[in-house]
Enzyme design. Structure first.
Site, PDB file in Angstrom:
ATOM      1  N   SER A 164      53.408  55.479  31.798  1.00 23.56           N
ATOM      2  CA  SER A 164      52.050  55.500  31.262  1.00 23.56           C
ATOM      3  C   SER A 164      51.105  56.340  32.130  1.00 23.56           C
ATOM      4  CB  SER A 164      51.508  54.068  31.164  1.00 23.56           C
ATOM      5  OG  SER A 164      50.119  54.104  30.954  1.00 23.56           O
ATOM      6  N   HIS A 182      41.179  42.058  18.437  1.00 24.62           N
ATOM      7  CA  HIS A 182      41.024  42.369  17.012  1.00 24.62           C
ATOM      8  C   HIS A 182      42.133  41.609  16.281  1.00 24.62           C
ATOM      9  CE1 HIS A 182      40.274  44.350  13.280  1.00 24.62           C
ATOM     10  NE2 HIS A 182      41.196  45.287  13.386  1.00 24.62           N
TER      11      HIS A 182
HETATM   12  P1  NAD Z   1      42.758  52.443  23.475  1.00 21.83           P
HETATM   13  O1  NAD Z   1      43.375  53.364  22.498  1.00 21.83           O
HETATM   14  O2  NAD Z   1      41.496  52.841  24.160  1.00 21.83           O
HETATM   15  O3  NAD Z   1      43.739  52.121  24.679  1.00 21.83           O
HETATM   16  C1  NAD Z   1      45.048  51.837  24.521  1.00 21.83           C
HETATM   17  C2  NAD Z   1      45.788  51.813  25.846  1.00 21.83           C
HETATM   18  O4  NAD Z   1      47.066  51.248  25.549  1.00 21.83           O
HETATM   19  C3  NAD Z   1      46.075  53.191  26.427  1.00 21.83           C
HETATM   20  O5  NAD Z   1      45.108  53.613  27.342  1.00 21.83           O
HETATM   21  C4  NAD Z   1      47.402  52.934  27.117  1.00 21.83           C
HETATM   22  O6  NAD Z   1      47.163  52.339  28.371  1.00 21.83           O
HETATM   23  C5  NAD Z   1      48.071  51.904  26.243  1.00 21.83           C
HETATM   24  N1  NAD Z   1      49.033  52.469  25.260  1.00 21.83           N
HETATM   25  C6  NAD Z   1      48.809  53.487  24.385  1.00 21.83           C
HETATM   26  N2  NAD Z   1      49.905  53.724  23.637  1.00 21.83           N
HETATM   27  C7  NAD Z   1      50.823  52.820  24.033  1.00 21.83           C
HETATM   28  C8  NAD Z   1      52.153  52.548  23.636  1.00 21.83           C
HETATM   29  N3  NAD Z   1      52.742  53.262  22.673  1.00 21.83           N
HETATM   30  N4  NAD Z   1      52.797  51.523  24.236  1.00 21.83           N
HETATM   31  C9  NAD Z   1      52.196  50.802  25.203  1.00 21.83           C
HETATM   32  N5  NAD Z   1      50.945  51.023  25.631  1.00 21.83           N
HETATM   33  C10 NAD Z   1      50.275  52.009  25.061  1.00 21.83           C
HETATM   34  O7  NAD Z   1      42.620  51.032  22.744  1.00 21.83           O
HETATM   35  P2  NAD Z   1      41.295  50.156  22.568  1.00 21.83           P
HETATM   36  O8  NAD Z   1      40.322  50.911  21.722  1.00 21.83           O
HETATM   37  O9  NAD Z   1      40.878  49.618  23.886  1.00 21.83           O
HETATM   38  O10 NAD Z   1      41.858  48.974  21.649  1.00 21.83           O
HETATM   39  C11 NAD Z   1      42.544  47.859  22.198  1.00 21.83           C
HETATM   40  C12 NAD Z   1      42.238  46.657  21.304  1.00 21.83           C
HETATM   41  O11 NAD Z   1      40.839  46.376  21.375  1.00 21.83           O
HETATM   42  C13 NAD Z   1      42.542  46.898  19.831  1.00 21.83           C
HETATM   43  O12 NAD Z   1      43.040  45.699  19.285  1.00 21.83           O
HETATM   44  C14 NAD Z   1      41.185  47.230  19.244  1.00 21.83           C
HETATM   45  O13 NAD Z   1      41.083  46.937  17.867  1.00 21.83           O
HETATM   46  C15 NAD Z   1      40.304  46.311  20.060  1.00 21.83           C
HETATM   47  N6  NAD Z   1      38.894  46.666  20.133  1.00 21.83           N
HETATM   48  C16 NAD Z   1      38.500  47.926  20.459  1.00 21.83           C
HETATM   49  C17 NAD Z   1      37.145  48.228  20.555  1.00 21.83           C
HETATM   50  C18 NAD Z   1      36.683  49.610  20.940  1.00 21.83           C
HETATM   51  O14 NAD Z   1      35.496  49.864  20.846  1.00 21.83           O
HETATM   52  N7  NAD Z   1      37.525  50.513  21.403  1.00 21.83           N
HETATM   53  C19 NAD Z   1      36.179  47.231  20.336  1.00 21.83           C
HETATM   54  C20 NAD Z   1      36.606  45.928  20.047  1.00 21.83           C
HETATM   55  C21 NAD Z   1      37.956  45.666  19.961  1.00 21.83           C
END
Ligand code: NAD
Ligand code: MG
Length: 339
Positions: free
Chosen positions: A61, A117
């Site tokens: 990662s 989520h």
């Molecule tokens: P993101 O895309 O910012 O981050 C994902 C992280 O997961 C990456 O940085 C990496 O560390 C890891 N990753 C990526 N691909 C991967 C893979 N194939 N296998 C394993 N790890 C992997 O995600 P996010 O936006 O923080 O979303 C995470 C959760 O939070 C989701 O359920 C989303 O719906 C929820 N959420 C997001 C927000 C927002 O504003 N971004 C707000 C509320 C809730």
């Protein structure tokens, strides 16, 4: 009860710091899987709140160095889940089912699977072991604000839900987690996985992401096709939207109507419902139905399984829209005034 007031039927429970018992996490280790938008914020806030945290990331990662530089211990998702009692799943929604498969055997009875989520649980893409708690703490902000607010001793409003309570104290665990990431400082609204998922999808499709971009593009096209300049159409239909939204965010629709001219107010009040009319409302109801009956979820899951063919095309078409080229040029003219 008067129609339109914040009455009993529509009032959710809201929790603050005083409702949370941080000691619930004293003898629990939290694993944060993923170090993206939410992951980095939750992990750092938990650590600064004195919670025992480790970050779960794949060996290859790109996020590993960042987590280490932030002073956090990093392990593989499976190792992290093995050691932790609360496993916060903060990888992208589309990869969560595969990540859950890889950590499932590392969960012990009484552990807590924590989400931000509800999509995968609500639509059955993850079927958790009945012996674990399944909770949601979802900040209503992107991760960088969850982190910044915490550092500034401010809170970020959030949602809390319990889908499965195996230990009898799942709600306390979720509330303590919400407190440790700073959400109870601002207020945490009780909801369900179903309500969070369905309202979130509806909102982003009908109003926030889908509705508003269609409104902007169609307004822009209407002006340009009528012979007005692209620059004027961009300012009127996209740029000025921010001023209007800022006013609504600060003080509701009323503050916006108070701030614009009487002409704008009268024109808006008489013509708004002509544009977004009963037909648009029926379309919204159909969008909601497709969310509720799982049609949208099935379509999106199949789209991912097929390698995102239509998503890729739609993204390209959006990038190629004329309004993007004008916007890039005009925003460039303004850039001299910044910094
Ligand atoms: P993101 O895309 O910012 O981050 C994902 C992280 O997961 C990456 O940085 C990496 O560390 C890891 N990753 C990526 N691909 C991967 C893979 N194939 N296998 C394993 N790890 C992997 O995600 P996010 O936006 O923080 O979303 C995470 C959760 O939070 C989701 O359920 C989303 O719906 C929820 N959420 C997001 C927000 C927002 O504003 N971004 C707000 C509320 C809730
Ligand atoms: Mg959302």
């Amino acid at each position: 009860m008067t129609a339109g007031t914040h009455d009993e039927a529509t009032t959710a429970e809201i929790y603050y710091d005083a409702d949370a018992d941080r000691t619930v996490l004293d003898d629990r280790t939290v694993a944060v899987l993923g170090y993206g938008s939410q992951g980095h914020a939750h992990a750092r806030n938990l650590a600064d709140s004195g919670v025992d945290v480790l970050v779960g990331l794949r060996e290859d990662s790109d996020s590993r160095p960042a987590a280490r530089e932030d002073g956090l211990e990093v392990a593989t998702p499976t190792e992290a889940a093995e050691r932790a009692d609360v496993v916060s799943v903060l990888v992208p929604d589309t990869v969560q089912p595969a990540v859950h498969d890889s950590i499932e055997s590392a969960l012990s009875p009484g552990d807590t699977l924590q989400f931000a989520h509800g999509f995968n649980i609500h639509y059955g893409q993850i079927e958790p072991d009945p012996a674990v708690n399944v909770t949601m703490v979802a900040p209503k902000s992107p991760g960088h604000l969850v982190r910044r607010n915490y550092e500034n001793d401010q809170g970020t409003p959030g949602l809390l839900a319990v889908y499965q309570d195996a230990t009898g104290d799942a709600h306390h665990v979720a509330l303590a987690y919400a407190e440790a990431i700073g959400c109870t400082r601002a207020g945490v609204v009780e909801t369900t996985f179903r309500e969070e998922t369905e309202t979130d999808l509806f909102g982003e499709q009908a109003v926030l992401c889908g509705g508003v971009t269609s409104l902007v593009k169609q307004g822009y096209e209407t002006l340009v096709e009528a012979g007005y300049s692209r620059e004027m159409a961009y300012f009127e239909c996209l740029n000025e939207l921010k001023l209007i939204v800022d006013l609504m965010y600060e003080g509701g629709l009323g503050e916006m109507w108070d701030s614009v001219s009487d002409t704008a107010e009268y024109g808006g009040l008489t013509r708004g419902d002509e544009v977004v009319d009963d037909h648009a409302r029926q379309n919204m109801e159909q969008v909601l139905e497709a969310v509720q009956d799982g049609t949208f979820a099935r379509e999106w899951i199949a789209e991912n399984q097929a390698g995102r063919p239509s998503f890729t095309q739609l993204r390209q078409a959006e990038t190629d829209h004329d309004i993007e080229a004008v916007g890039e040029y005009l925003r460039g003219l303004f850039a001299w005034g910044e910094e």
